[in-house]
Design an enzyme around this catalytic site. Structure first.
Site, PDB file in Angstrom:
ATOM      1  N   ILE A 101       0.550  20.718 -24.075  1.00 18.83           N
ATOM      2  CA  ILE A 101       0.966  19.720 -24.922  1.00 18.83           C
ATOM      3  C   ILE A 101       2.532  19.679 -24.981  1.00 18.83           C
ATOM      4  O   ILE A 101       3.183  20.615 -25.120  1.00 18.83           O
ATOM      5  CB  ILE A 101       0.373  19.761 -26.391  1.00 18.83           C
ATOM      6  CG1 ILE A 101      -1.038  20.236 -26.493  1.00 18.83           C
ATOM      7  CG2 ILE A 101       1.041  19.143 -27.393  1.00 18.83           C
ATOM      8  CD1 ILE A 101      -1.888  20.396 -27.761  1.00 18.83           C
TER       9      ILE A 101
ATOM     10  N   ASN B 248       0.475   2.462 -23.700  1.00 19.00           N
ATOM     11  CA  ASN B 248       0.032   3.379 -22.722  1.00 19.00           C
ATOM     12  C   ASN B 248      -1.382   2.752 -22.141  1.00 19.00           C
ATOM     13  O   ASN B 248      -2.318   3.042 -22.691  1.00 19.00           O
ATOM     14  CB  ASN B 248      -0.272   4.723 -23.469  1.00 19.00           C
ATOM     15  CG  ASN B 248       0.982   5.318 -23.664  1.00 19.00           C
ATOM     16  OD1 ASN B 248       1.938   4.812 -24.396  1.00 19.00           O
ATOM     17  ND2 ASN B 248       1.386   6.363 -23.039  1.00 19.00           N
TER      18      ASN B 248
ATOM     19  N   ARG C  65       9.080  16.992 -23.866  1.00 17.60           N
ATOM     20  CA  ARG C  65       9.474  16.477 -22.422  1.00 17.60           C
ATOM     21  C   ARG C  65      10.553  15.338 -22.674  1.00 17.60           C
ATOM     22  O   ARG C  65      10.477  14.815 -23.723  1.00 17.60           O
ATOM     23  CB  ARG C  65       8.221  15.568 -21.862  1.00 17.60           C
ATOM     24  CG  ARG C  65       8.467  15.318 -20.549  1.00 17.60           C
ATOM     25  CD  ARG C  65       7.441  14.550 -19.826  1.00 17.60           C
ATOM     26  NE  ARG C  65       6.767  13.389 -20.688  1.00 17.60           N
ATOM     27  CZ  ARG C  65       5.784  12.563 -20.135  1.00 17.60           C
ATOM     28  NH1 ARG C  65       5.122  12.622 -19.348  1.00 17.60           N
ATOM     29  NH2 ARG C  65       5.380  11.323 -20.982  1.00 17.60           N
TER      30      ARG C  65
ATOM     31  N   TYR D 123      13.717   3.333 -15.127  1.00 16.23           N
ATOM     32  CA  TYR D 123      12.626   2.391 -15.079  1.00 16.23           C
ATOM     33  C   TYR D 123      12.553   1.282 -15.982  1.00 16.23           C
ATOM     34  O   TYR D 123      12.218  -0.067 -15.804  1.00 16.23           O
ATOM     35  CB  TYR D 123      11.208   3.302 -15.421  1.00 16.23           C
ATOM     36  CG  TYR D 123       9.840   2.521 -15.548  1.00 16.23           C
ATOM     37  CD1 TYR D 123       9.454   1.617 -14.448  1.00 16.23           C
ATOM     38  CD2 TYR D 123       9.281   2.457 -16.823  1.00 16.23           C
ATOM     39  CE1 TYR D 123       8.278   0.873 -14.545  1.00 16.23           C
ATOM     40  CE2 TYR D 123       8.203   1.718 -16.750  1.00 16.23           C
ATOM     41  CZ  TYR D 123       7.624   1.113 -15.590  1.00 16.23           C
ATOM     42  OH  TYR D 123       6.422   0.329 -16.235  1.00 16.23           O
TER      43      TYR D 123
ATOM     44  N   LEU E 136       0.712  -1.035  -0.093  1.00 12.70           N
ATOM     45  CA  LEU E 136      -0.053   0.068   0.071  1.00 12.70           C
ATOM     46  C   LEU E 136       0.912   1.251  -0.010  1.00 12.70           C
ATOM     47  O   LEU E 136       0.474   2.423   0.404  1.00 12.70           O
ATOM     48  CB  LEU E 136      -1.097   0.086   1.147  1.00 12.70           C
ATOM     49  CG  LEU E 136      -1.857  -1.038   1.257  1.00 12.70           C
ATOM     50  CD1 LEU E 136      -3.119  -0.878   2.396  1.00 12.70           C
ATOM     51  CD2 LEU E 136      -2.842  -1.075  -0.060  1.00 12.70           C
TER      52      LEU E 136
HETATM   53  N1  UDP Z   1       1.865  14.487 -22.883  1.00 13.69           N
HETATM   54  C1  UDP Z   1       1.498  15.939 -22.724  1.00 13.69           C
HETATM   55  N2  UDP Z   1       1.142  16.588 -21.747  1.00 13.69           N
HETATM   56  C2  UDP Z   1       0.879  16.275 -20.457  1.00 13.69           C
HETATM   57  C3  UDP Z   1       1.343  14.666 -20.340  1.00 13.69           C
HETATM   58  C4  UDP Z   1       1.575  13.955 -21.266  1.00 13.69           C
HETATM   59  O1  UDP Z   1       1.645  16.392 -24.060  1.00 13.69           O
HETATM   60  O2  UDP Z   1       0.685  16.777 -19.737  1.00 13.69           O
HETATM   61  C5  UDP Z   1       2.272  13.570 -23.722  1.00 13.69           C
HETATM   62  C6  UDP Z   1       3.535  13.211 -23.885  1.00 13.69           C
HETATM   63  O3  UDP Z   1       4.522  13.807 -23.870  1.00 13.69           O
HETATM   64  C7  UDP Z   1       3.451  11.737 -24.444  1.00 13.69           C
HETATM   65  C8  UDP Z   1       2.002  11.358 -24.163  1.00 13.69           C
HETATM   66  O4  UDP Z   1       1.243  12.533 -23.709  1.00 13.69           O
HETATM   67  O5  UDP Z   1       3.618  11.893 -25.753  1.00 13.69           O
HETATM   68  C9  UDP Z   1       1.783  10.182 -23.369  1.00 13.69           C
HETATM   69  O6  UDP Z   1       2.320  10.553 -22.028  1.00 13.69           O
HETATM   70  P1  UDP Z   1       1.964   9.780 -20.648  1.00 13.69           P
HETATM   71  O7  UDP Z   1       2.842  10.382 -19.735  1.00 13.69           O
HETATM   72  O8  UDP Z   1       0.561   9.659 -20.412  1.00 13.69           O
HETATM   73  O9  UDP Z   1       2.621   8.337 -21.036  1.00 13.69           O
HETATM   74  P2  UDP Z   1       4.006   7.731 -21.717  1.00 13.69           P
HETATM   75  O10 UDP Z   1       4.029   7.862 -23.135  1.00 13.69           O
HETATM   76  O11 UDP Z   1       4.975   8.768 -21.163  1.00 13.69           O
HETATM   77  O12 UDP Z   1       4.059   6.406 -21.239  1.00 13.69           O
END
Ligand code: UDP
Length: 330
Positions: A207, A170, A282, A141, A33
C-alpha cells in the site's frame, strides 16, 4: 460506420474493438504491437501492423478502407517512464498523434475520438472533478495528452474535424467472460497487482501511503470498468455523428474507493488471504481523484453497468485465472 482503432491490440482499445463489432461497425485495427498483443484483436477486425507515425501509409489505409471515424488509443501510458524518458513520450504520443491527425486530414476523416486522461488535471483538491477544473498536469504523460487535446482543438477550428477527448479515471476489469483483459509489462496498476498476489503469482502487495487525509489513510480513486469505457466510446462516436458539440468528457463512476477497500474487495471475491505491506507514498499520487461524469451521462445517456469494486474484481479474476501469463505472445 467504417472505423479505425489505433492501439486496438492494447487494453482499452481491444475492449472497445469488441464493443464496436457488437454494434455492427466495420473495424480496422492499427497497432505496431510494441505494447499491444496480436491475440487481443478479434478475428472479425482487420489488423494492420504499422506505426501511426507513418503518415503516407496511414493516409492510404484510411482512404482504402473508407474510414469515417478514428478512435485513437495508441500511446505510451506509464507515468514513471514518462518522467524518466520524456522524449519517447513526446515522440510516440505527440508526434504520433500529429501524424495520425495529418493523415486523417488528408483523407478527410470527419470524426475523431481521443483517449485522454484524468492526468490532465494533475493534483487538485476539487472533488468530484468536472471537465472545467483547470489543467495542471504534473507528469509528462498527462502533458502529452493535454498537448494532443490542444492539437485537436486547432484541427477542428482550421479544418472542421469533429472530435471528443475522453478523460479516463482508473480503468479496470476485463471482459465478463475473462476472454480479454489487462496485460502490461511491467504491471504497475493496483488491481492487477492485488489479484496476482491473491493468486500466488506475487508474494505481497504494497500500500503506497497510509497517512493520507482520507478515512482509512489510503488514496481514493474512481475505478471505471473497461467494458463501460468501451461503451462510452461507441456512444461518443454516435454523438459526434449526430452533431454533438461538447468536446471533453470525464469517464468515471463518480464513486471513490480507497486502496484498503479494493484490497478488501479482492479478499472477498477470491476468498484468499494474502500479504499486505504498508509502504511509503508513491511520488505524485494525489489523495483523492473522483470524477464527475454528469456531462457524458447527460449527453449520451451513458450509464456504467459494471463499475463497482466487486464486479471489477470478479471479471479481472476470471481473466487472470484463465490467462495467468497474459497473452503469452511476447
Ligand atoms: N497503489 C498501491 N500499491 C500498488 C499500486 C498502486 O497502493 O502496488 C495505489 C496508488 O498509490 C494509487 C492507487 O493505488 O493511489 C491506484 O494506482 P494505479 O497505479 O492503479 O493507478 P493511478 O491512480 O496511478 O492511475
Amino acid at each position: 460506420m467504417n472505423v479505425l482503432v489505433t492501439g486496438g491490440a492494447g487494453y482499452i482499445g481491444s475492449h472497445t474493438v469488441r464493443a464496436l463489432l457488437a454494434q455492427g461497425h466495420e473495424v480496422t485495427v492499427l497497432d505496431n504491437l510494441s505494447r499491444g498483443h496480436r491475440d487481443a484483436v478479434p478475428a472479425e477486425a482487420a489488423l494492420c501492423i504499422a506505426d501511426i507515425r507513418n503518415v503516407e501509409l496511414v493516409q492510404r489505409l484510411l482512404t482504402e478502407r473508407r474510414i469515417e471515424g478514428i478512435l485513437h488509443f495508441a500511446a505510451h501510458s506509464c507515468v514513471g517512464e514518462s518522467m524518466e524518458n520524456p522524449t519517447v513520450y513526446y515522440d510516440n504520443n505527440v508526434v504520433g498523434s500529429w501524424s495520425l491527425l495529418e493523415a486523417g486530414r488528408r483523407a478527410a476523416v470527419p470524426y475523431f475520438v481521443f483517449s485522454s486522461t484524468a492526468a490532465v488535471y494533475g493534483e487538485t483538491d476539487i472533488t468530484p472533478i468536472t471537465e472545467d477544473v483547470p489543467y495542471k498536469p504534473i507528469n509528462v504523460y498527462g502533458q502529452t495528452k493535454l498537448m494532443i487535446e490542444c492539437m485537436l482543438k486547432q484541427f477542428e477550428r482550421a479544418y472542421g474535424l469533429k472530435y471528443a477527448a475522453l478523460r479516463y479515471f482508473n480503468a479496470a476489469g476485463a471482459m465478463p467472460d475473462g476472454s480479454c483483459g489487462e496485460d502490461h509489462e511491467p504491471e504497475t496498476h493496483l488491481i492487477p497487482l492485488i489479484l496476482q498476489t491473491a493468486l500466488g503469482l506475487r508474494d505481497h502487495i504494497s500500500i503506497y501511503g497510509t497517512n493520507y487525509p482520507t478515512a482509512d489513510g489510503t488514496c481514493i480513486r474512481d475505478y471505471i470498468h473497461v467494458v463501460d469505457l468501451a461503451d462510452a466510446h461507441c456512444r461518443v462516436l454516435q454523438y459526434l455523428a449526430d452533431g454533438g458539440k461538447l468536446r471533453a468528457f470525464n469517464l468515471g463512476s463518480q464513486r471513490g474507493f480507497s486502496v484498503r477497500e479494493m484490497i478488501e474487495a479482492a479478499r472477498k471475491v477470491t476468498g484468499r488471504e494474502f500479504t499486505v505491506i504498508e509502504a511509503s507514498r508513491r511520488p505524485g499520487d494525489p489523495a483523492v481523484l473522483v470524477a464527475s461524469s454528469e456531462r457524458i451521462r447527460e449527453a449520451t445517456r451513458w450509464q456504467p453497468q459494471y463499475s463497482d469494486p466487486e464486479t471489477i474484481m470478479i471479471h479481472a479474476l476470471r481473466w487472470y485465472e484463465t490467462h495467468p501469463r497474459g497473452y503469452e505472445d511476447r
